[in-house]
Scaffold this motif. Structure first.
Motif, PDB file in Angstrom:
ATOM      1  N   TYR A  80       0.852  -1.202   0.000  1.00  0.00           N
ATOM      2  CA  TYR A  80       0.000   0.000   0.000  1.00  0.00           C
ATOM      3  C   TYR A  80       0.885   1.249   0.000  1.00  0.00           C
ATOM      4  CZ  TYR A  80      -3.970  -3.037   0.747  1.00  0.00           C
ATOM      5  OH  TYR A  80      -4.923  -4.001   0.585  1.00  0.00           O
ATOM      6  N   LYS A  81       1.419   1.523  -1.165  1.00  0.00           N
ATOM      7  CA  LYS A  81       2.300   2.673  -1.356  1.00  0.00           C
ATOM      8  C   LYS A  81       1.889   3.401  -2.632  1.00  0.00           C
ATOM      9  CE  LYS A  81       7.199   3.917  -1.655  1.00  0.00           C
ATOM     10  NZ  LYS A  81       8.586   3.405  -1.674  1.00  0.00           N
ATOM     11  N   ARG A  82       1.630   4.695  -2.505  1.00  0.00           N
ATOM     12  CA  ARG A  82       1.153   5.473  -3.654  1.00  0.00           C
ATOM     13  C   ARG A  82       2.232   5.550  -4.726  1.00  0.00           C
ATOM     14  NH1 ARG A  82      -2.933   8.078  -5.201  1.00  0.00           N
ATOM     15  NH2 ARG A  82      -3.995   7.598  -3.233  1.00  0.00           N
ATOM     16  N   GLU A  83       1.831   5.260  -5.956  1.00  0.00           N
ATOM     17  CA  GLU A  83       2.751   5.289  -7.088  1.00  0.00           C
ATOM     18  C   GLU A  83       2.543   6.501  -7.988  1.00  0.00           C
ATOM     19  OE1 GLU A  83       2.298   1.546  -9.054  1.00  0.00           O
ATOM     20  OE2 GLU A  83       2.831   0.376  -7.267  1.00  0.00           O
TER      21      GLU A  83
ATOM     22  N   ILE B 222     -14.374   1.034   0.844  1.00  0.00           N
ATOM     23  CA  ILE B 222     -14.257  -0.398   0.584  1.00  0.00           C
ATOM     24  C   ILE B 222     -14.651  -1.110   1.869  1.00  0.00           C
ATOM     25  CG2 ILE B 222     -12.734  -2.289  -0.117  1.00  0.00           C
ATOM     26  CD1 ILE B 222     -10.860  -0.101  -1.310  1.00  0.00           C
ATOM     27  N   SER B 223     -15.718  -1.891   1.816  1.00  0.00           N
ATOM     28  CA  SER B 223     -16.175  -2.546   3.047  1.00  0.00           C
ATOM     29  C   SER B 223     -17.198  -3.619   2.724  1.00  0.00           C
ATOM     30  CB  SER B 223     -16.810  -1.524   4.000  1.00  0.00           C
ATOM     31  OG  SER B 223     -18.033  -1.054   3.480  1.00  0.00           O
ATOM     32  N   VAL B 224     -17.450  -4.455   3.704  1.00  0.00           N
ATOM     33  CA  VAL B 224     -18.604  -5.350   3.643  1.00  0.00           C
ATOM     34  C   VAL B 224     -19.853  -4.483   3.813  1.00  0.00           C
ATOM     35  CG1 VAL B 224     -19.734  -7.334   4.701  1.00  0.00           C
ATOM     36  CG2 VAL B 224     -17.240  -7.212   4.645  1.00  0.00           C
ATOM     37  N   PHE B 225     -20.908  -4.812   3.100  1.00  0.00           N
ATOM     38  CA  PHE B 225     -22.148  -4.029   3.199  1.00  0.00           C
ATOM     39  C   PHE B 225     -22.947  -4.509   4.410  1.00  0.00           C
ATOM     40  CE2 PHE B 225     -22.892  -1.874  -1.106  1.00  0.00           C
ATOM     41  CZ  PHE B 225     -21.531  -1.700  -1.308  1.00  0.00           C
ATOM     42  N   ARG B 226     -22.552  -3.969   5.576  1.00  0.00           N
ATOM     43  CA  ARG B 226     -23.223  -4.273   6.839  1.00  0.00           C
ATOM     44  C   ARG B 226     -23.625  -2.966   7.505  1.00  0.00           C
ATOM     45  NH1 ARG B 226     -18.747  -8.391   9.217  1.00  0.00           N
ATOM     46  NH2 ARG B 226     -19.254 -10.251   7.985  1.00  0.00           N
ATOM     47  N   THR B 227     -24.523  -3.076   8.472  1.00  0.00           N
ATOM     48  CA  THR B 227     -25.068  -1.881   9.128  1.00  0.00           C
ATOM     49  C   THR B 227     -23.969  -1.021   9.736  1.00  0.00           C
ATOM     50  OG1 THR B 227     -27.126  -3.053   9.624  1.00  0.00           O
ATOM     51  CG2 THR B 227     -26.677  -1.067  10.876  1.00  0.00           C
TER      52      THR B 227
ATOM     53  N   LEU C 173     -18.517   2.954  -3.984  1.00  0.00           N
ATOM     54  CA  LEU C 173     -18.758   2.081  -2.829  1.00  0.00           C
ATOM     55  C   LEU C 173     -18.477   0.646  -3.240  1.00  0.00           C
ATOM     56  CD1 LEU C 173     -22.071   3.668  -1.475  1.00  0.00           C
ATOM     57  CD2 LEU C 173     -19.737   4.111  -0.712  1.00  0.00           C
ATOM     58  N   ALA C 174     -17.316   0.155  -2.877  1.00  0.00           N
ATOM     59  CA  ALA C 174     -16.886  -1.188  -3.270  1.00  0.00           C
ATOM     60  C   ALA C 174     -17.142  -2.183  -2.152  1.00  0.00           C
ATOM     61  CB  ALA C 174     -15.400  -1.170  -3.622  1.00  0.00           C
ATOM     62  N   GLY C 175     -17.562  -3.372  -2.533  1.00  0.00           N
ATOM     63  CA  GLY C 175     -17.801  -4.416  -1.551  1.00  0.00           C
ATOM     64  C   GLY C 175     -19.074  -5.169  -1.850  1.00  0.00           C
TER      65      GLY C 175
ATOM     66  N   TRP D   9     -17.267  -6.684  -5.056  1.00  0.00           N
ATOM     67  CA  TRP D   9     -16.140  -7.134  -4.235  1.00  0.00           C
ATOM     68  C   TRP D   9     -14.842  -6.948  -5.001  1.00  0.00           C
ATOM     69  CZ3 TRP D   9     -12.352 -10.870  -4.812  1.00  0.00           C
ATOM     70  CH2 TRP D   9     -11.600 -11.158  -3.661  1.00  0.00           C
ATOM     71  N   LEU D  10     -13.795  -6.481  -4.311  1.00  0.00           N
ATOM     72  CA  LEU D  10     -12.489  -6.265  -4.926  1.00  0.00           C
ATOM     73  C   LEU D  10     -11.443  -7.137  -4.250  1.00  0.00           C
ATOM     74  CD1 LEU D  10     -12.362  -2.339  -5.089  1.00  0.00           C
ATOM     75  CD2 LEU D  10     -13.312  -3.922  -6.791  1.00  0.00           C
ATOM     76  N   ASN D  11     -10.532  -7.698  -5.052  1.00  0.00           N
ATOM     77  CA  ASN D  11      -9.393  -8.381  -4.450  1.00  0.00           C
ATOM     78  C   ASN D  11      -8.373  -7.341  -3.998  1.00  0.00           C
ATOM     79  OD1 ASN D  11      -7.754  -7.641  -6.687  1.00  0.00           O
ATOM     80  ND2 ASN D  11      -8.304  -9.507  -7.797  1.00  0.00           N
ATOM     81  N   GLN D  12      -7.279  -7.773  -3.401  1.00  0.00           N
ATOM     82  CA  GLN D  12      -6.319  -6.834  -2.815  1.00  0.00           C
ATOM     83  C   GLN D  12      -5.735  -5.885  -3.863  1.00  0.00           C
ATOM     84  OE1 GLN D  12      -2.573  -8.387  -1.249  1.00  0.00           O
ATOM     85  NE2 GLN D  12      -2.797  -7.110   0.576  1.00  0.00           N
ATOM     86  N   GLN D  13      -5.386  -6.414  -5.033  1.00  0.00           N
ATOM     87  CA  GLN D  13      -4.810  -5.577  -6.075  1.00  0.00           C
ATOM     88  C   GLN D  13      -5.826  -4.563  -6.582  1.00  0.00           C
ATOM     89  OE1 GLN D  13      -1.638  -5.340  -7.155  1.00  0.00           O
ATOM     90  NE2 GLN D  13      -2.327  -3.640  -8.452  1.00  0.00           N
ATOM     91  N   GLN D  14      -7.063  -4.989  -6.765  1.00  0.00           N
ATOM     92  CA  GLN D  14      -8.112  -4.079  -7.237  1.00  0.00           C
ATOM     93  C   GLN D  14      -8.406  -2.997  -6.190  1.00  0.00           C
ATOM     94  OE1 GLN D  14     -10.995  -7.190  -7.884  1.00  0.00           O
ATOM     95  NE2 GLN D  14     -10.777  -7.098 -10.111  1.00  0.00           N
ATOM     96  N   ALA D  15      -8.358  -3.382  -4.911  1.00  0.00           N
ATOM     97  CA  ALA D  15      -8.577  -2.396  -3.847  1.00  0.00           C
ATOM     98  C   ALA D  15      -7.489  -1.328  -3.873  1.00  0.00           C
ATOM     99  CB  ALA D  15      -8.609  -3.097  -2.488  1.00  0.00           C
ATOM    100  N   LYS D  16      -6.249  -1.757  -4.064  1.00  0.00           N
ATOM    101  CA  LYS D  16      -5.157  -0.792  -4.135  1.00  0.00           C
ATOM    102  C   LYS D  16      -5.343   0.145  -5.328  1.00  0.00           C
ATOM    103  CE  LYS D  16      -0.261  -0.097  -4.791  1.00  0.00           C
ATOM    104  NZ  LYS D  16       1.032  -0.648  -5.232  1.00  0.00           N
ATOM    105  N   GLU D  17      -5.750  -0.402  -6.460  1.00  0.00           N
ATOM    106  CA  GLU D  17      -5.956   0.423  -7.657  1.00  0.00           C
ATOM    107  C   GLU D  17      -7.051   1.458  -7.440  1.00  0.00           C
ATOM    108  OE1 GLU D  17      -6.704  -2.488 -10.661  1.00  0.00           O
ATOM    109  OE2 GLU D  17      -4.603  -3.170 -10.743  1.00  0.00           O
TER     110      GLU D  17
END
Length: 387
Positions: A187-190, A203-208, A235-237, A263-271
């Motif tokens: 997690y480093k800005r490029e 980015i989160s689970v869609f919970r209350t 709103l990802a998740g 839902w995003l995987n780790q690479q997609q979340a970073k992007e």
């Protein structure tokens, strides 16, 4: 004593949750680790050779009656001769130097079914187990008893959580705070994009307790109040409230401003974080009392130098200092949230946010701290045993 220990890790559901999985991976590289679990959903980074699965009875009449009694705070006991045999046989065969149990509520299944031990046992509290469960008087009474035992200790993820436990009578001297951490190299800005429209993301689970409903209402209020349409909310998740949140966005006529990538995987979340200007995470307390620990995703966003809009909730103020690392507002304060959306656009990327993560919320630091606690407890136990 050799620094390489036999560590038995009890985690009822062993999955890819970052704050548990990364820690278990780390410990497995430095010690002889066995993971005792009921369910397992992991990747190839952890060998199945080190996993021991157990089975519980969930459909029997006895189990249903017990669950009813637990839900109504009438009794809290997980004693089972079948489970007890499994656990004690595993302990006898593996001969652990120390036992680590993840999630306080699940840990009671283990604690209720093992023979008396003198080796150290460490309970890892994460969120629900140190908030909603604290409304259950039998749970509180039981843990006060367990933590009074000389060999049982606790680790939690924030000072706020430690104080909540202490207010319920848990022995404060037996509780250590170790903050969650993230992979600062990943997690480093490029790049610093020059977006045509200002991008907010969550980015989160869609919970209350993730407060998505309030985020949509706040952006709707922001549109009405400031008449600024040059933004995008992503709103990802996924999760149980996904349909409801989609419907609310449509009802508030925000469809042209909100995206739901799923839902995003780790690479997609970073992007996504790479192209984001501000990260939002409106954590709230559920009706049942459920609270966050410190959301790992906010740590990741700050490692990417993003300013944050969040709430005065649980341990979040220990991570996000108001007006320094972003803006904090009261839970469910839609007007305050709308104003924060306007005010935070004066912020730019914050190198001091990444510096804070490097200093206090870095993954290797978290893992080293937990490892040091484990080594200290086993060393002290050995000294006491040899006296």
């Amino acid at each position: 004593m050799d620094n390489k220990l036999n560590i038995l890790i009890y985690i009822k559901h062993f999955d890819l949750t970052p704050f548990t999985y990364n820690e278990i991976l780390y410990l497995s590289k430095h010690h002889n680790v066995k993971v005792l679990c009921e369910n397992v959903e992991i990747d190839k980074r952890f060998s199945m050779d080190y996993i021991i699965q157990f089975r519980t009875e969930t459909k029997s009449l006895k189990c249903k009656i017990n669950n009813f009694l637990i839900q109504h705070d009438l009794r809290l006991s997980y004693k089972s001769s079948k489970i007890s045999r499994q656990f004690n046989d595993i302990i006898a065969q593996f001969k652990p130097d120390i036992i680590q149990c993840h999630y306080g509520d699940d840990a009671l299944i283990f604690l209720d079914n093992i023979n008396t031990l003198t080796i150290p046992i460490v309970i890892m509290f994460h969120g629900y187990d140190a908030s909603a469960w604290l409304r259950n008087s039998t749970y509180v009474k039981k843990y006060k008893k367990y933590l009074n035992k000389p060999n049982i200790y606790a680790i939690c993820c924030s000072e706020n959580m430690k104080n909540r436990l202490a207010l319920k009578g848990f022995s404060k001297e037996k509780i250590t705070v170790v903050y969650y951490g993230t992979d600062i190299n990943f997690y480093k800005r490029e790049e610093y994009p020059d977006n045509k429209e200002f991008i907010f993301s969550q980015i989160s689970v869609f919970r209350t307790k993730k407060g998505l409903e309030y985020t949509l209402h706040a952006f709707n209020r922001y549109l009405d109040k400031f008449q600024n349409k040059n933004f995008k909310l992503i709103l990802a998740g996924d999760g149980e409230l996904k349909g409801k949140i989609h419907e609310l966005a449509h009802k508030l006529e925000l469809s042209n401003f909100v995206e739901f990538p799923g839902w995003l995987n780790q690479q997609q979340a970073k992007e996504l974080l790479e192209k984001t200007n501000v990260f939002v995470h409106h954590s709230i307390t559920n009706k049942d009392g459920d609270m966050e620990g410190i959301p790992n995703v906010i740590i990741e966003a700050m490692a990417m130098e993003l300013p944050v809009i969040s709430t005065f909730h649980s341990g979040i103020p220990e991570l996000v200092e108001n007006t320094i690392n972003g803006i904090l507002i009261k839970e469910k304060d839609i007007e305050g949230y709308a104003n924060a959306i306007y005010d935070i656009q004066k912020f730019s990327y914050l190198k001091e946010n990444r510096e804070k993560i490097l200093e206090r919320f870095e993954l290797n630091q978290r893992n080293n701290d937990v490892n040091d606690i484990i080594l200290t407890l086993t060393k002290n136990h050995e000294k006491t045993s040899n006296q």
